[in-house]
Design a protein around this motif. Structure first.
Motif, PDB file in Angstrom:
ATOM      1  N   SER A 167       9.503   5.506  -7.664  1.00 11.55           N
ATOM      2  CA  SER A 167      10.213   5.749  -8.927  1.00 11.55           C
ATOM      3  C   SER A 167       9.240   5.783 -10.096  1.00 11.55           C
ATOM      4  O   SER A 167       8.182   5.159 -10.060  1.00 11.55           O
ATOM      5  CB  SER A 167      11.279   4.671  -9.147  1.00 11.55           C
ATOM      6  OG  SER A 167      10.712   3.378  -9.018  1.00 11.55           O
TER       7      SER A 167
ATOM      8  N   GLY B 235      14.819   4.768  -7.863  1.00 12.14           N
ATOM      9  CA  GLY B 235      14.846   5.522  -9.111  1.00 12.14           C
ATOM     10  C   GLY B 235      14.764   4.599 -10.300  1.00 12.14           C
ATOM     11  O   GLY B 235      15.125   3.414 -10.211  1.00 12.14           O
TER      12      GLY B 235
ATOM     13  N   SER C 154      19.611   8.137  -5.536  1.00 13.69           N
ATOM     14  CA  SER C 154      18.184   7.813  -5.482  1.00 13.69           C
ATOM     15  C   SER C 154      17.525   7.830  -6.854  1.00 13.69           C
ATOM     16  O   SER C 154      16.867   6.874  -7.237  1.00 13.69           O
ATOM     17  CB  SER C 154      17.455   8.771  -4.531  1.00 13.69           C
ATOM     18  OG  SER C 154      17.664  10.114  -4.901  1.00 13.69           O
ATOM     19  N   GLN C 155      17.684   8.906  -7.626  1.00 18.00           N
ATOM     20  CA  GLN C 155      16.986   9.025  -8.898  1.00 18.00           C
ATOM     21  C   GLN C 155      17.942   8.783 -10.077  1.00 18.00           C
ATOM     22  O   GLN C 155      19.151   8.987  -9.966  1.00 18.00           O
ATOM     23  CB  GLN C 155      16.343  10.410  -9.030  1.00 18.00           C
ATOM     24  CG  GLN C 155      15.336  10.712  -7.943  1.00 18.00           C
ATOM     25  CD  GLN C 155      14.107   9.834  -8.032  1.00 18.00           C
ATOM     26  OE1 GLN C 155      13.658   9.460  -9.117  1.00 18.00           O
ATOM     27  NE2 GLN C 155      13.526   9.498  -6.893  1.00 18.00           N
TER      28      GLN C 155
ATOM     29  N   CYS D  63      14.967  15.109  -5.520  1.00 19.67           N
ATOM     30  CA  CYS D  63      14.036  14.009  -5.292  1.00 19.67           C
ATOM     31  C   CYS D  63      13.402  13.512  -6.586  1.00 19.67           C
ATOM     32  O   CYS D  63      12.485  12.690  -6.551  1.00 19.67           O
ATOM     33  CB  CYS D  63      12.952  14.418  -4.300  1.00 19.67           C
ATOM     34  SG  CYS D  63      12.160  15.986  -4.671  1.00 19.67           S
ATOM     35  N   GLY D  64      13.880  13.968  -7.726  1.00 17.20           N
ATOM     36  CA  GLY D  64      13.398  13.488  -9.012  1.00 17.20           C
ATOM     37  C   GLY D  64      14.237  14.071 -10.126  1.00 17.20           C
ATOM     38  O   GLY D  64      14.745  15.188  -9.997  1.00 17.20           O
ATOM     39  N   GLN D  65      14.409  13.323 -11.216  1.00 14.12           N
ATOM     40  CA  GLN D  65      15.129  13.876 -12.368  1.00 14.12           C
ATOM     41  C   GLN D  65      14.678  13.200 -13.649  1.00 14.12           C
ATOM     42  O   GLN D  65      14.306  12.020 -13.656  1.00 14.12           O
ATOM     43  CB  GLN D  65      16.648  13.735 -12.210  1.00 14.12           C
ATOM     44  CG  GLN D  65      17.197  12.324 -12.331  1.00 14.12           C
ATOM     45  CD  GLN D  65      18.654  12.291 -12.818  1.00 14.12           C
ATOM     46  OE1 GLN D  65      19.008  12.897 -13.819  1.00 14.12           O
ATOM     47  NE2 GLN D  65      19.488  11.571 -12.078  1.00 14.12           N
TER      48      GLN D  65
ATOM     49  N   ARG E 229       8.054  12.949  -5.500  1.00 11.30           N
ATOM     50  CA  ARG E 229       9.090  11.939  -5.654  1.00 11.30           C
ATOM     51  C   ARG E 229       9.102  11.471  -7.110  1.00 11.30           C
ATOM     52  O   ARG E 229       8.083  11.042  -7.624  1.00 11.30           O
ATOM     53  CB  ARG E 229       8.838  10.726  -4.733  1.00 11.30           C
ATOM     54  CG  ARG E 229       8.930  11.038  -3.240  1.00 11.30           C
ATOM     55  CD  ARG E 229      10.347  11.425  -2.821  1.00 11.30           C
ATOM     56  NE  ARG E 229      10.465  11.596  -1.381  1.00 11.30           N
ATOM     57  CZ  ARG E 229      10.192  12.716  -0.729  1.00 11.30           C
ATOM     58  NH1 ARG E 229       9.761  13.771  -1.398  1.00 11.30           N
ATOM     59  NH2 ARG E 229      10.341  12.789   0.577  1.00 11.30           N
ATOM     60  N   ALA E 230      10.250  11.576  -7.753  1.00 10.37           N
ATOM     61  CA  ALA E 230      10.486  11.126  -9.125  1.00 10.37           C
ATOM     62  C   ALA E 230       9.983  12.135 -10.148  1.00 10.37           C
ATOM     63  O   ALA E 230       9.125  12.981  -9.864  1.00 10.37           O
ATOM     64  CB  ALA E 230       9.867   9.755  -9.393  1.00 10.37           C
TER      65      ALA E 230
ATOM     66  N   THR F  79       4.939  12.877 -11.787  1.00 17.78           N
ATOM     67  CA  THR F  79       5.635  12.717 -10.516  1.00 17.78           C
ATOM     68  C   THR F  79       4.718  11.963  -9.557  1.00 17.78           C
ATOM     69  O   THR F  79       3.555  11.697  -9.879  1.00 17.78           O
ATOM     70  CB  THR F  79       6.057  14.078  -9.919  1.00 17.78           C
ATOM     71  OG1 THR F  79       6.927  13.869  -8.803  1.00 17.78           O
ATOM     72  CG2 THR F  79       4.855  14.903  -9.472  1.00 17.78           C
TER      73      THR F  79
END
Length: 212
Positions: free
Chosen positions: A19, A59, A104-105, A143-145, A188-189, A199
């Protein structure tokens, strides 16, 4: 489609960096290997503080003067949103269960938390008690936001075992999605420091700063 431009690639403070959040002029990173949150001074790339998380920190997002962390907890990997107070640690009394017990995120638009569900390919805007207010759809797994203005920027992929990852954005007014760039590794992230994106290349144990 263009590929992201890497600005820097640095060894994360711990293995399996997962995260990320930009908060109080520092980058905050959560590790699945240590189940700890690290506050990183990006100028010196040193850890300023660290806190044990109540579970796997999947996240994280800045929320006013605090952070919110989405954790996987218990043997059943139940998903909860937790409150992290800088300089104090986690508030053990604060806990919001994720919708459908999955997510997750995290993102934050200034008033509402947003939870992404990878395999359901949606971002959910939540009320303070965790009810779903709005649903935004992605063409791939998320997988990320990170939310910037009226857009939810998402890292996403159709096959997490490949290196075919994308940076795209969802217009929160229209709900429409557009691809912006390729990400040539398993990202990821997502975080944004006001100028650049961040990221994790989790498998390599590295954190990547990039631009479009």
């Amino acid at each position: 489609m263009n590929t992201i431009t890497e600005i820097s690639r640095l060894k994360a403070p711990a293995d399996l960096p997962q995260s990320l959040a930009w908060h109080a002029d520092a980058l905050w990173m959560g590790s699945l290997a240590t189940k700890r949150i690290y506050q990183i001074d990006v100028e010196t790339w040193t850890v300023k503080s660290e806190f044990p998380a109540p579970g796997n920190p999947f996240g994280m997002v800045s929320s006013g003067e605090e952070l919110r962390v989405l954790c996987g907890e218990t043997e059943e990997d139940n998903r909860f949103i937790r409150r992290l107070i800088p300089a104090h640690g986690f508030d053990t009394a604060f806990k919001i269960q994720c919708p459908d017990d999955t997510g997750s995120q995290l993102g934050f638009d200034g008033s509402s938390l947003h939870v992404s569900q990878w395999y359901n390919q949606v971002v959910l805007s939540l009320s303070p008690n965790g009810d779903v207010l709005e649903t935004y759809r992605s063409p791939r797994g998320i997988c990320g936001q990170v939310i910037i203005g009226d857009y939810i920027y998402i890292a996403n992929t159709a096959d997490e075992e490949t290196n075919d990852y994308y940076l795209g954005r969802i217009d929160t007014k229209s709900g429409e999605y557009e691809d912006l760039a390729n990400i040539p590794f398993q990202a990821r992230a997502l975080a944004h420091d006001g100028e650049s994106f961040w990221t994790n290349h989790r498998a390599a144990g590295e954190t990547v700063k990039f631009s479009l």
